[in-house]
Design a protein around this motif. Sequence first.
Motif, mmCIF file in Angstrom:
data_model
loop_
_atom_site.group_PDB
_atom_site.id
_atom_site.type_symbol
_atom_site.label_atom_id
_atom_site.label_comp_id
_atom_site.label_asym_id
_atom_site.label_seq_id
_atom_site.Cartn_x
_atom_site.Cartn_y
_atom_site.Cartn_z
ATOM 1 N N MET A 1 42.910 38.256 29.843
ATOM 2 C CA MET A 1 42.177 37.325 30.845
ATOM 3 C C MET A 1 41.796 38.503 31.048
ATOM 4 O O MET A 1 41.819 39.436 31.137
ATOM 5 N N GLU A 2 39.920 37.321 31.189
ATOM 6 C CA GLU A 2 38.878 37.946 31.676
ATOM 7 C C GLU A 2 38.848 38.050 32.764
ATOM 8 O O GLU A 2 39.294 37.171 33.491
ATOM 9 N N SER A 3 38.490 39.029 33.849
ATOM 10 C CA SER A 3 37.626 39.654 34.772
ATOM 11 C C SER A 3 36.650 40.164 35.611
ATOM 12 O O SER A 3 36.076 40.908 34.113
ATOM 13 N N VAL A 4 36.286 39.686 36.720
ATOM 14 C CA VAL A 4 35.218 40.359 36.990
ATOM 15 C C VAL A 4 35.454 41.900 38.132
ATOM 16 O O VAL A 4 36.494 41.767 38.618
ATOM 17 N N GLU A 5 34.718 42.939 38.259
ATOM 18 C CA GLU A 5 35.045 43.555 39.436
ATOM 19 C C GLU A 5 35.443 43.097 40.659
ATOM 20 O O GLU A 5 34.820 42.006 40.985
ATOM 21 N N GLY A 6 36.689 44.423 40.685
ATOM 22 C CA GLY A 6 37.269 43.059 42.245
ATOM 23 C C GLY A 6 38.752 42.378 41.965
ATOM 24 O O GLY A 6 39.306 41.257 42.869
ATOM 25 N N THR A 7 38.692 41.531 40.283
ATOM 26 C CA THR A 7 39.399 40.279 40.273
ATOM 27 C C THR A 7 40.336 41.291 39.947
ATOM 28 O O THR A 7 40.585 41.063 38.525
ATOM 29 N N PRO A 8 42.306 41.401 39.898
ATOM 30 C CA PRO A 8 42.632 41.831 38.833
ATOM 31 C C PRO A 8 42.807 40.621 38.137
ATOM 32 O O PRO A 8 43.458 39.849 37.500
ATOM 33 N N ALA A 9 43.110 41.419 36.534
ATOM 34 C CA ALA A 9 43.596 40.806 35.117
ATOM 35 C C ALA A 9 44.774 40.394 35.004
ATOM 36 O O ALA A 9 44.949 39.574 34.662
ATOM 37 N N ALA A 10 45.414 41.079 36.017
ATOM 38 C CA ALA A 10 46.816 40.846 36.272
ATOM 39 C C ALA A 10 47.469 40.224 37.760
ATOM 40 O O ALA A 10 47.358 41.359 38.207
ATOM 41 N N VAL A 11 47.564 38.975 37.596
ATOM 42 C CA VAL A 11 47.461 38.421 38.985
ATOM 43 C C VAL A 11 48.949 38.105 39.119
ATOM 44 O O VAL A 11 50.148 38.036 38.092
ATOM 45 N N GLY A 12 49.675 38.108 40.459
ATOM 46 C CA GLY A 12 50.260 37.623 41.202
ATOM 47 C C GLY A 12 51.731 38.696 41.230
ATOM 48 O O GLY A 12 51.407 39.973 40.594
ATOM 49 N N ARG A 13 52.946 38.784 41.868
ATOM 50 C CA ARG A 13 53.966 39.660 42.376
ATOM 51 C C ARG A 13 54.142 40.985 40.909
ATOM 52 O O ARG A 13 54.009 42.147 41.390
ATOM 53 N N ASP A 14 54.582 40.271 39.825
ATOM 54 C CA ASP A 14 54.881 41.499 39.376
ATOM 55 C C ASP A 14 53.565 42.246 38.003
ATOM 56 O O ASP A 14 53.159 42.924 37.954
ATOM 57 N N GLY A 15 52.296 41.240 38.169
ATOM 58 C CA GLY A 15 51.254 42.158 37.433
ATOM 59 C C GLY A 15 50.761 43.154 38.743
ATOM 60 O O GLY A 15 50.154 43.880 38.393
ATOM 61 N N LEU A 16 51.243 42.659 40.061
ATOM 62 C CA LEU A 16 49.998 43.179 41.039
ATOM 63 C C LEU A 16 51.052 44.330 41.663
ATOM 64 O O LEU A 16 49.986 45.535 41.265
ATOM 65 N N LEU A 17 52.094 44.406 41.459
ATOM 66 C CA LEU A 17 52.977 45.748 41.605
ATOM 67 C C LEU A 17 52.803 46.518 39.748
ATOM 68 O O LEU A 17 52.422 48.052 40.702
ATOM 69 N N SER A 18 52.896 46.352 39.094
ATOM 70 C CA SER A 18 52.061 47.045 37.887
ATOM 71 C C SER A 18 51.039 47.406 37.728
ATOM 72 O O SER A 18 50.545 48.821 37.199
ATOM 73 N N LEU A 19 50.210 47.296 38.450
ATOM 74 C CA LEU A 19 48.934 47.168 38.177
ATOM 75 C C LEU A 19 48.680 48.994 39.351
ATOM 76 O O LEU A 19 47.841 49.933 39.217
ATOM 77 N N LEU A 20 49.673 48.309 40.058
ATOM 78 C CA LEU A 20 49.610 49.821 41.696
ATOM 79 C C LEU A 20 50.378 51.165 40.890
ATOM 80 O O LEU A 20 50.175 52.176 40.883
ATOM 81 N N ARG A 21 51.324 50.506 40.045
ATOM 82 C CA ARG A 21 52.480 51.286 40.129
ATOM 83 C C ARG A 21 51.383 52.712 38.640
ATOM 84 O O ARG A 21 52.089 53.365 38.911
ATOM 85 N N ASP A 22 50.906 51.657 37.681
ATOM 86 C CA ASP A 22 50.446 52.241 37.036
ATOM 87 C C ASP A 22 48.774 53.050 37.130
ATOM 88 O O ASP A 22 48.165 53.283 36.145
ATOM 89 N N GLY A 23 48.741 52.531 38.236
ATOM 90 C CA GLY A 23 47.353 53.133 38.826
ATOM 91 C C GLY A 23 45.815 53.074 38.458
ATOM 92 O O GLY A 23 45.099 53.246 38.107
ATOM 93 N N GLU A 24 46.215 51.043 38.006
ATOM 94 C CA GLU A 24 45.160 50.854 36.906
ATOM 95 C C GLU A 24 44.447 49.588 38.049
ATOM 96 O O GLU A 24 44.052 48.970 37.695
ATOM 97 N N LEU A 25 44.715 49.878 39.958
ATOM 98 C CA LEU A 25 44.140 48.725 40.581
ATOM 99 C C LEU A 25 42.072 48.681 40.017
ATOM 100 O O LEU A 25 41.632 50.000 39.711
ATOM 101 N N PRO A 26 41.414 47.733 40.384
ATOM 102 C CA PRO A 26 42.173 46.616 40.769
ATOM 103 C C PRO A 26 42.006 45.896 39.233
ATOM 104 O O PRO A 26 42.919 43.962 39.714
ATOM 105 N N SER A 27 41.895 46.463 38.016
ATOM 106 C CA SER A 27 42.092 45.537 37.020
ATOM 107 C C SER A 27 42.069 46.227 35.589
ATOM 108 O O SER A 27 42.286 47.572 36.113
ATOM 109 N N ARG A 28 43.134 45.878 34.639
ATOM 110 C CA ARG A 28 43.820 47.037 33.548
ATOM 111 C C ARG A 28 42.205 47.584 32.804
ATOM 112 O O ARG A 28 42.466 48.848 32.411
ATOM 113 N N ASP A 29 41.416 46.613 32.698
ATOM 114 C CA ASP A 29 39.539 46.771 32.730
ATOM 115 C C ASP A 29 38.652 47.332 33.399
ATOM 116 O O ASP A 29 37.357 47.860 32.224
#
Length: 218
Positions: A1-29
């Motif tokens: 999924m393409e994203s812009v700054e400030g928009t998580p590439a992984a959305v939804g509950r599991d995606g957001l928790l994954s980003l948070l725990r991996d220290g990759e907020l706001p998006s993987r890229d």
Amino acid sequence: MESVEGTPAAVGRDGLLSLLRDGELPSRDAKPSQRERYRRIVDSAMELASEGGYDAVQMRAVADRAGVALGTVYRYFPSKNHLLVMGMLIAFEGMRARLEQAEIPGDTPSERILFILQKNTTVLERDHPRYEAMVRAYMFADASASAELDAIGALMGQMFGKAIGAAELSPVQLNAVRVIGDVWMSTLVSWVAGRMSAEDVLEHLASAVRLVFRRLGG
């Protein structure tokens, strides 16, 4: 999924928790500078909340303290409620992480869940203005914060699941912990409004937990 700054590439509950725990907020890229700016914005909001509660968290004040343009804050968070709910999610993830390796005392699920609720409510009481702001934001948040709100619910379920001692909750257990999570949040609303003290919150929760788990073997 393409994203812009400030928009998580992984959305939804599991995606957001994954980003948070991996220290990759706001998006993987996101670039390291973007991650640092994002966290600085959240941290600045939390500092303002500690200093003056919900009303002190104004987007312009957050931008000034974080050293970013106001438009940058709005690219990440469309409202202060969204921003404060993200702060709440980060705080709840910290609670969950601290419990992950802890030995939870108690002979029954009720006793262990009450231990978790007591520990977490004590944390909230230590910085009343900050958590008052978070709870108010939780009350008023709109659909833009749905992923964060869902993730907070998931974190509560994970904490209560650990207390129950189940790697995976049955449908009945899942319904039980959801009820407890709802009761906890509703009592926190009363706590924020000054209608309940922290002691009142814990007394109310104790009654709710015992009633809910009476049919589940305590």
